[in-house]
Design a protein around this motif. Sequence first.
Motif, PDB file in Angstrom:
ATOM      1  N   ALA A  63       3.974   5.447 -12.961  1.00 66.36           N
ATOM      2  CA  ALA A  63       3.256   4.283 -13.507  1.00 66.36           C
ATOM      3  C   ALA A  63       4.159   3.428 -14.403  1.00 66.36           C
ATOM      4  CB  ALA A  63       2.014   4.737 -14.272  1.00 66.36           C
ATOM      5  N   ARG A  64       4.971   4.062 -15.197  1.00 63.97           N
ATOM      6  CA  ARG A  64       5.817   3.292 -16.123  1.00 63.97           C
ATOM      7  C   ARG A  64       6.878   2.492 -15.392  1.00 63.97           C
ATOM      8  NH1 ARG A  64       4.993   4.387 -21.522  1.00 63.97           N
ATOM      9  NH2 ARG A  64       6.927   3.645 -22.410  1.00 63.97           N
ATOM     10  N   VAL A  65       7.569   3.155 -14.452  1.00 65.45           N
ATOM     11  CA  VAL A  65       8.626   2.429 -13.729  1.00 65.45           C
ATOM     12  C   VAL A  65       8.000   1.347 -12.855  1.00 65.45           C
ATOM     13  CG1 VAL A  65       8.948   3.850 -11.645  1.00 65.45           C
ATOM     14  CG2 VAL A  65      10.925   2.768 -12.707  1.00 65.45           C
ATOM     15  N   ALA A  66       6.767   1.608 -12.379  1.00 64.96           N
ATOM     16  CA  ALA A  66       6.066   0.595 -11.568  1.00 64.96           C
ATOM     17  C   ALA A  66       5.860  -0.678 -12.375  1.00 64.96           C
ATOM     18  CB  ALA A  66       4.722   1.146 -11.095  1.00 64.96           C
TER      19      ALA A  66
ATOM     20  N   LEU B 109      -6.486   3.905 -12.917  1.00 64.64           N
ATOM     21  CA  LEU B 109      -6.818   3.452 -11.555  1.00 64.64           C
ATOM     22  C   LEU B 109      -6.336   4.450 -10.506  1.00 64.64           C
ATOM     23  CD1 LEU B 109      -5.993  -0.353 -11.741  1.00 64.64           C
ATOM     24  CD2 LEU B 109      -8.172   0.606 -10.945  1.00 64.64           C
ATOM     25  N   ALA B 110      -5.130   4.966 -10.690  1.00 57.88           N
ATOM     26  CA  ALA B 110      -4.555   5.873  -9.688  1.00 57.88           C
ATOM     27  C   ALA B 110      -5.393   7.142  -9.558  1.00 57.88           C
ATOM     28  CB  ALA B 110      -3.108   6.209 -10.056  1.00 57.88           C
ATOM     29  N   ARG B 111      -6.041   7.550 -10.643  1.00 61.32           N
ATOM     30  CA  ARG B 111      -6.887   8.755 -10.599  1.00 61.32           C
ATOM     31  C   ARG B 111      -8.156   8.539  -9.803  1.00 61.32           C
ATOM     32  NH1 ARG B 111      -6.057  10.300 -16.562  1.00 61.32           N
ATOM     33  NH2 ARG B 111      -4.168  11.552 -16.384  1.00 61.32           N
ATOM     34  N   ARG B 112      -8.600   7.285  -9.719  1.00 59.77           N
ATOM     35  CA  ARG B 112      -9.930   7.011  -9.149  1.00 59.77           C
ATOM     36  C   ARG B 112      -9.923   6.242  -7.851  1.00 59.77           C
ATOM     37  NH1 ARG B 112      -9.732   7.353 -14.335  1.00 59.77           N
ATOM     38  NH2 ARG B 112     -11.480   8.206 -15.537  1.00 59.77           N
ATOM     39  N   VAL B 113      -8.813   5.579  -7.549  1.00 59.62           N
ATOM     40  CA  VAL B 113      -8.789   4.651  -6.419  1.00 59.62           C
ATOM     41  C   VAL B 113      -7.750   5.131  -5.397  1.00 59.62           C
ATOM     42  CG1 VAL B 113      -8.297   2.269  -5.732  1.00 59.62           C
ATOM     43  CG2 VAL B 113      -9.564   2.718  -7.841  1.00 59.62           C
TER      44      VAL B 113
ATOM     45  N   LEU C  53       9.305   1.225  -5.753  1.00 60.05           N
ATOM     46  CA  LEU C  53       9.308   2.218  -6.834  1.00 60.05           C
ATOM     47  C   LEU C  53      10.507   3.154  -6.780  1.00 60.05           C
ATOM     48  CD1 LEU C  53       5.541   3.229  -7.167  1.00 60.05           C
ATOM     49  CD2 LEU C  53       6.806   1.339  -8.195  1.00 60.05           C
ATOM     50  N   THR C  54      11.295   3.099  -5.719  1.00 55.73           N
ATOM     51  CA  THR C  54      12.480   3.963  -5.685  1.00 55.73           C
ATOM     52  C   THR C  54      13.673   3.290  -6.374  1.00 55.73           C
ATOM     53  OG1 THR C  54      13.272   3.154  -3.550  1.00 55.73           O
ATOM     54  CG2 THR C  54      11.743   5.039  -3.522  1.00 55.73           C
ATOM     55  N   ARG C  55      13.518   2.022  -6.690  1.00 54.13           N
ATOM     56  CA  ARG C  55      14.641   1.326  -7.343  1.00 54.13           C
ATOM     57  C   ARG C  55      14.620   1.612  -8.848  1.00 54.13           C
ATOM     58  NH1 ARG C  55      15.975  -3.799  -5.991  1.00 54.13           N
ATOM     59  NH2 ARG C  55      14.032  -4.283  -4.914  1.00 54.13           N
ATOM     60  N   ASP C  56      15.772   1.495  -9.485  1.00 54.39           N
ATOM     61  CA  ASP C  56      15.845   1.545 -10.944  1.00 54.39           C
ATOM     62  C   ASP C  56      15.838   0.101 -11.459  1.00 54.39           C
ATOM     63  OD1 ASP C  56      16.366   1.774 -13.606  1.00 54.39           O
ATOM     64  OD2 ASP C  56      18.347   2.692 -13.384  1.00 54.39           O
TER      65      ASP C  56
ATOM     66  N   PRO D 143       0.804  -1.236   0.000  1.00 60.85           N
ATOM     67  CA  PRO D 143       0.000   0.000   0.000  1.00 60.85           C
ATOM     68  C   PRO D 143       0.837   1.285   0.000  1.00 60.85           C
ATOM     69  CG  PRO D 143      -0.308  -1.276   2.048  1.00 60.85           C
ATOM     70  CD  PRO D 143       0.442  -2.143   1.100  1.00 60.85           C
ATOM     71  N   ALA D 144       2.014   1.260   0.607  1.00 58.17           N
ATOM     72  CA  ALA D 144       2.847   2.475   0.615  1.00 58.17           C
ATOM     73  C   ALA D 144       3.289   2.831  -0.803  1.00 58.17           C
ATOM     74  CB  ALA D 144       4.066   2.290   1.525  1.00 58.17           C
ATOM     75  N   GLN D 145       3.478   1.805  -1.635  1.00 60.35           N
ATOM     76  CA  GLN D 145       3.884   2.058  -3.021  1.00 60.35           C
ATOM     77  C   GLN D 145       2.719   2.668  -3.814  1.00 60.35           C
ATOM     78  OE1 GLN D 145       7.146   1.629  -3.839  1.00 60.35           O
ATOM     79  NE2 GLN D 145       7.396   1.005  -1.699  1.00 60.35           N
ATOM     80  N   TRP D 146       1.499   2.255  -3.482  1.00 61.48           N
ATOM     81  CA  TRP D 146       0.320   2.854  -4.133  1.00 61.48           C
ATOM     82  C   TRP D 146       0.223   4.329  -3.758  1.00 61.48           C
ATOM     83  CZ3 TRP D 146      -2.407   1.733  -8.175  1.00 61.48           C
ATOM     84  CH2 TRP D 146      -3.626   2.388  -8.416  1.00 61.48           C
ATOM     85  N   GLN D 147       0.456   4.640  -2.491  1.00 62.57           N
ATOM     86  CA  GLN D 147       0.406   6.053  -2.081  1.00 62.57           C
ATOM     87  C   GLN D 147       1.462   6.871  -2.821  1.00 62.57           C
ATOM     88  OE1 GLN D 147      -2.238   7.039  -0.749  1.00 62.57           O
ATOM     89  NE2 GLN D 147      -2.809   4.904  -0.381  1.00 62.57           N
ATOM     90  N   ARG D 148       2.635   6.282  -2.985  1.00 64.49           N
ATOM     91  CA  ARG D 148       3.719   6.961  -3.714  1.00 64.49           C
ATOM     92  C   ARG D 148       3.299   7.221  -5.167  1.00 64.49           C
ATOM     93  NH1 ARG D 148       8.640   4.003  -2.074  1.00 64.49           N
ATOM     94  NH2 ARG D 148       9.276   5.700  -0.737  1.00 64.49           N
ATOM     95  N   LEU D 149       2.675   6.231  -5.778  1.00 67.06           N
ATOM     96  CA  LEU D 149       2.201   6.387  -7.166  1.00 67.06           C
ATOM     97  C   LEU D 149       1.133   7.478  -7.247  1.00 67.06           C
ATOM     98  CD1 LEU D 149       1.886   5.192 -10.178  1.00 67.06           C
ATOM     99  CD2 LEU D 149      -0.069   3.980  -9.193  1.00 67.06           C
ATOM    100  N   ARG D 150       0.234   7.497  -6.269  1.00 64.22           N
ATOM    101  CA  ARG D 150      -0.832   8.506  -6.270  1.00 64.22           C
ATOM    102  C   ARG D 150      -0.246   9.912  -6.184  1.00 64.22           C
ATOM    103  NH1 ARG D 150      -6.389   8.446  -6.000  1.00 64.22           N
ATOM    104  NH2 ARG D 150      -6.354   9.370  -3.923  1.00 64.22           N
TER     105      ARG D 150
END
Length: 395
Positions: free
Chosen positions: A267-270, A361-365, A327-330, A254-261
């Motif tokens: 989204a691409r690197v994810a 999804l990130a825009r709505r959830v 998501l902080t990794r390359d 869930p912390a990664q979802w918050q980071r994406l939001r």
Amino acid sequence: MSLPVSDADPFDHENLEDPGPMHEKLREAGPVVHLTRYDTYALARYEHVYAALTDWQRFESGAGVGLSNFRTEKPWRPPSLLLEADPPRHDAPRRVLSKIVGPRSLHRLRERWAAEAAELVDRVLAQGDTADAVPALAEAFPLRVFPDAVGIPAEGRESLLPYGDHLFNAFGPSNDLVANGIPRVAELSAWVNAQCARDMLTPDGFGAAIWAAADRGELTPEQAPLVVRSLLSAGVDTTVHGLSAVLYAFATNPAQWQRLREQPALARVAFDEAVRWESPVQTFFRTATTDVTVGDSVIPDRAKILMFLGAANRDPRRWDGPDHFDLTRDPSGHVGFGMGIHQCVGQHIARLEAESLVTALARRVARLELAGPVRRHHNNTLRAWRSIPLHLHRS
Ligand code: OVM
């Protein structure tokens, strides 16, 4: 000279359910391990998988990238001009297709796919706050946008999934998974092959562009339908399970979802991090064209070599905290799309599909979490999913 051995069966149900423990044993046993059950040689460390993938001269694809050797056994379908060929036969089909599905050509699809993803997510959310992410999102989205982009009709396109499932099973040994697919193989192949004909394809799609390349003399008329077949073969199940992987990754982190939001451009690197983390394509074989020394061991000429992409993508020699979706990794350099001349030609399509769906999804959830037990789908090549029940908390 030492040659570590293992009697592990990478294609048994226990290892397909959770390959992690076997991957670790194979990586730790040495740079190459003889798999006695199939008389094949396993590469599971990143360094050696990478080296073999980028050495097509000594690790050929032309004898097939499954367990069976095309030079001694007849393949179940005419070989792919891309996946199961090496230079010079591989060159023209690869050159033609790379351009048709390259980043510049895909640009025209961005807005359409963003709109399709928004519509799909709205439809799913309108049905309630829970959904099974596998059928509702990960299958529904590619089955909508990808066959449209190739230019095949809507009717029958659900056949693409079981066709791909059997194709990816058939790279492995003739086990129960392959046997279960055989009753439908003639019907499914006939349908897929029929879609590759010029007059089945809409004028604006990838398929028509392949035929146009044949008209310009860049391919022969015999090659064109096989290049279309490669798109239909490689382009659906892979993205379905890649999208499932990224959705599962977010649902369990869930912390990664918050980071994406906070930073939707992630989204691409994810998606690439999810491809590294899950490796939707787990394995492919190569065939040695000569005796090859790896570490202290010799892989004999003609041997089949099993490349564990999923093990390489979690090799702690290459990745810090490899088991974390982060998501902080390359993640660049992962071998989830392969590497070298055969590296996934469709990877830009896959990334655009993922970016479209994840962004919608990130825009709505605001939050997503598992709503019940997840279920894997076992396949000899794919790290696949049957069910990922999700709670989707609207923002
Ligand atoms: C092809 C093909 C089929 C399956 C997978 C793939 C991952 C390619 O027919 O060219 O690449």
